[in-house]
Structure formats: structure tokens, C-alpha cells
Design an enzyme around this catalytic site. Sequence first.
Site, PDB file in Angstrom:
ATOM      1  N   GLY A   1      15.567  35.749  26.219  1.00  0.00           N
ATOM      2  CA  GLY A   1      16.613  35.659  27.219  1.00  0.00           C
ATOM      3  C   GLY A   1      17.383  34.355  27.156  1.00  0.00           C
ATOM      4  O   GLY A   1      17.070  33.441  26.375  1.00  0.00           O
TER       5      GLY A   1
ATOM      6  N   GLY B   1      17.637  29.083  31.325  1.00  0.00           N
ATOM      7  CA  GLY B   1      17.960  28.970  32.733  1.00  0.00           C
ATOM      8  C   GLY B   1      18.577  27.621  33.068  1.00  0.00           C
ATOM      9  O   GLY B   1      18.384  26.634  32.349  1.00  0.00           O
ATOM     10  N   LEU B   2      19.298  27.587  34.171  1.00  0.00           N
ATOM     11  CA  LEU B   2      19.900  26.339  34.644  1.00  0.00           C
ATOM     12  C   LEU B   2      18.948  25.546  35.518  1.00  0.00           C
ATOM     13  O   LEU B   2      19.139  24.343  35.709  1.00  0.00           O
ATOM     14  CB  LEU B   2      21.180  26.647  35.431  1.00  0.00           C
ATOM     15  CG  LEU B   2      22.290  27.363  34.661  1.00  0.00           C
ATOM     16  CD1 LEU B   2      23.438  27.714  35.602  1.00  0.00           C
ATOM     17  CD2 LEU B   2      22.779  26.507  33.501  1.00  0.00           C
TER      18      LEU B   2
ATOM     19  N   ASP C   1       5.052  38.548  40.756  1.00  0.00           N
ATOM     20  CA  ASP C   1       4.151  37.576  41.361  1.00  0.00           C
ATOM     21  C   ASP C   1       4.158  36.305  40.521  1.00  0.00           C
ATOM     22  O   ASP C   1       4.043  36.358  39.289  1.00  0.00           O
ATOM     23  CB  ASP C   1       2.739  38.163  41.415  1.00  0.00           C
ATOM     24  CG  ASP C   1       1.791  37.328  42.248  1.00  0.00           C
ATOM     25  OD1 ASP C   1       2.268  36.526  43.077  1.00  0.00           O
ATOM     26  OD2 ASP C   1       0.563  37.476  42.092  1.00  0.00           O
TER      27      ASP C   1
END
Length: 607
Positions: free
Chosen positions: A352, A355-356, A406
Site C-alpha cells: 500500500g 501513510g502520512l 483490532d
Amino acid sequence: MDPSARAAATAASHIAPGDSAAAPAPAADLSSASSPAASGGHDVAGLLFEVYLAYRDQFDLVTRRAEGRFRNQDWTGRQGDAHERLLLYSQFVTWVQRDIASLMGEHGGDRATWRRLKSRYADLTQGRRDCEIARTFFNSVSRRVRAMGGVDPWTEFLDDEYYGHAHAEDLAISLHRVEGTNLDVALSRLLADLSLTDVLVNPDGEARSAADAFRAELVRLGHDGPVTGLEMLDTVFYRSKAAYVVGRATVGEAVVPLVLALVHGPAGLVVDAVLVDPDDVSVVFSFTRSYFHADTPDPGGVVRFLSPMMPGKGAHELYTAIGFNRHGKSELYRSLRAQLAQGNASFDWSEGEPGLVMTVFRCPALQTVFKVIRDRFGAPKHTTRRTVLEKYHLVFVHDRVGRLADAQEFEDLEFRRDWFAPDLLAELEVHAGQTVRVEGDRVVIGHLYTERQVEPLNVFLARAEPEEAARAIRGYGDAIRDLAAANIFTGDMLLKNFGVTRHGRVIFYDYDELCLLTDCRFRTLPEAPHPDDEMSAEPWFHIGESDVFPEQFRPFLVPAGALGDVFLEAHADLLRVEWWREMQDRHRAGEVVEFFPYPEARRLRRH
């Protein structure tokens, strides 16, 4: 009364049945305790054990409320119990940590003292059916008091040391022999043995319906032998608005799962589904759902009973599913260390887009991803580290309704440097240096979250066949709907923040912008006073922090091309402010929506 008993009584009595565990207990009176060093740590070990017993008493008390909540359809009370039980462990660890620290001084004692404490505590817990849970509790306190990182075999229970009891042979199960082809009679006796049998609409009729569904499932799954016996756990598993009777059946030479789902119908309690497929049963015990409330004096015995029914799940997932999430963490870390030490695993980049807010990496051998908060967040993120922690805590205590992964929280973990891909380690040092430090051949991570690995939705769609992609894009909209029905607004609804499980279910896993739906203010776009205003880079109207404009969702929610048409056919109302406001009204009216963790096709009474 000795100090240990006094501490346990103080902790246990502070939380009355039905009360919240949120307030701290008064300090235990430990003034008469002798020096731990002089006594070999016996008083402190006894104190720790007694407080553990108080914790288990309170845990069991809250768990056992589940039947009454279910009988009375007290769903609000059920949610409160779930929230209360999740907080108990940290409450009791904090209380005993404070009291032990006051006994042992600012630095919590030396290793030799804690080695004696561990030995004494091992004697106190030896032979208990929940021995592994008790010893995990010791580890939690030891690490907190000594503020230690890494793993220390002198002061912690590790690996097989957790299990100070023989495998129990007297697990609470009921056996039902099936004579000939009379499955109906066996299921009727099974239902008659339940503590809930008095509220079943028609036990014999429900047994016949369940038997017919069971036979149909066996045919669907290709089992053609005779059913000769049922072996069912005596405890009932409660979660949300359903109760589950869990066991297994002998069918010819095979042993198959058997789970009966019970729900309240208009006339009373009915069997809603009969689950035989291991995939269906695995989803019921999924990492995307709240933990069960089930009276389990022997947690390890229950896990051993369940494991063959769900071969895709590790012991850590099953301990977590039945409510012992802290020991589930221990089992996960134990498995991780074993795999890494044997050379069977390493850390590398997760699938993927980066992320920031988080740097994410994975251990493919355990199907687990690790999320470390970055030191600085990339634009356009304006959140803070504290807020991110609060979002993850919200997910921890909230009903995840099969749509939220979770996330287990770990602190001060140590790994060998050569277990990391070099470019991954360089990324962690540069962008998460406040959390990750490299010390020679060791890597110390001060804080991280683990989640079950899933395939990012944008990656899945790029390689999926058209039919698979259409099913996933509908599931994407279903996930947003289900979360809204559970009072969760995901915030950032980009495809990359959703994932597809191995069972094909779409879930959400990026929590830094998540919030309660009822905290949002859903608005329509104001009309522009002048046509040129609509072309301006800046809005011509005030936007509050909690304002949300569903009319602007299209660029984020609706893919281009045919998949966009599929999405709009099923979920066009998600672009309308009225849908979101109606969902808020339902929450404010106290409605608790029902979510079924099994396919509609498995339901005996389909609508």
C-alpha cells in the site's frame, strides 16, 4: 488481615457490581509489610497475586452479567459492560503498580529481588487453570514498576513458563450422542440443557429447524457420513445482540465445527443460524469484532478446543476473541520472537501507499503489520500524537461491528537489527526517531500498534477480476454504512485506508481521523453569493472543525468508470446529507443496530 488480603479486598470492593471501573481505588494499607528484600519478595508476590485474584473476580462478575443483559435485551447495559471490562486490566495493574512501587522504592527494586518475586509468584499460580493469564499479569506489573524495555527472563515469565498447569481434561463440555439419524432429538436435548432454554420460543421446533439447516450445510460442504455425536462447550458466548452455542460434531470420520447463533425474534428466542463452515466460524471469532463475554475458568482449554475448528487463527487471536487480549498480546509476541529467532521471518515494507501519520511495516510469516507513529505528520494532516493515541483507544473500547481491525498496543519492544530490511530501518530512524532508536545490534521501539494484515482495497481493486472488484466496491460502501450505524465516522474515506480480509470482507484500519458520528455536523453546501465564488480556491463560507459536507464525498468515494456505477447503484445515498442526519437521529434516540457476523444465506429466517 495481612497486607495482601487487604489490598485485594480494597480493590475488589471498590468496584461494586454494575458500577464503572473508571475511578481509581483508594491506596491499599501496606504499612505492615516487611521489606521485600529481607523476605525474599514474599509479601509483594502475595500482594500481586491477591490483586490478580481481585481482577479475575471483577472480570468474571462483569462477564457473567451477559446472560441477564441478553435475556432482558438490555443492549445499552451490554455495551456498558463491554466498555467496563476492557478497562479493568489497566485499572488493576495501575493500582498494584503504585502500591508495589511505594514498597520497593523509586526504582522498583533490583533484578535479584524480582527474580525472587517471580519464583514466589510461580509457586502461587502453579496449577491454576488460568495460570497463563495470572503470569501475564505479573509481567505487566513487573515491566511497569521497573520501567524496563526488552525481554528479561529473570523478571518475566516467557514462553513455556506461562503454562504452570497440565492440560485440563475436565473442560466444561456436554456430550450428545446421536442415535441413528435422529439429529433432531440430540439438538433438542442440547437446547434443553441451555440456561436460556426457558426463553426459547419452541425448543423442539427450533431443534428441528436447526437439524434441517445442519444437514443442508453438511451437503453443501461435501460431508456425506452419518452424524454420530455432538461435543459442545457448556458456556454460552455472548456478544452484541446474539448468543452463540459453540462446539463440534463428529460426521463420519470427520470432526466439523457446530455453532448455533441465538437471537431474539418477535415471539422470543430463536436459532438464527447454524454454522458448520470453518470460514463462517472464523468470521464469528474475527479480529474485527468485539470480544466475547463467555464464562471461561480455563481459557487455555477453551483455546485448545477452538483451535482445530479455525486452523487459520493463531492462539493469540483466540485468547483475544474470548476477552483475554493482554495474554493474546503475550502469545503474539511469543510467536513473533520464535519465528524471528528461527530465521523464519523478518520485517519488511507493508503493502500500500505510505501513510502520512504512521510508518507501517509487516512480518509476513505472522500475517501481522506494525504501525509506528511518525515524528511529524505530512500535509494536509493537522492532528497530534496525543489525538492519534486517543483515536486508537476509541476503537479499542468501541464495538467494531466487523468493520474495524483490532489494534494491539505494545511498548518498549527490542529486536535484533538484522531482522529489519536496511531501507525500512533507515526510514524508521529518519521519520520515527522519537520512538525508534538503534543501539548497536538492537532496535528498540518505544511504542507501536499491531494489526492483522489485510490487502489494501486500492491494491486489491487493481488486480481483481471485474466480479471480485464489484463485490469489493459494494463492500466498501457497506463498511461505511455499518460503521455509521455503529456511531463511527471514518473521516478519511480514501480507498487506501480500507482493506480486504482473507474472507473477502472490507474493513477500515486507518484511525487518525476517525470520530463518533454524533460528534459531526453534517451540512449542505451553501449557495455561492456570486458564480465566481464557486471557482475560488478558498471557500466562501465558514467551515467549523466538525463540519462535514456529504455532497463533496464523490471524488473520494466513487471510483472512475464501471466501478463508480456499481458503487452509485448501491450507495448513492451516502452522498446525501439526509442519510447521515437520519443515522445520527437513530443514535440519539438510543437505537442499537444489529450486525450479523455470518452471511444472510445462513440465516434460518431470512427477510
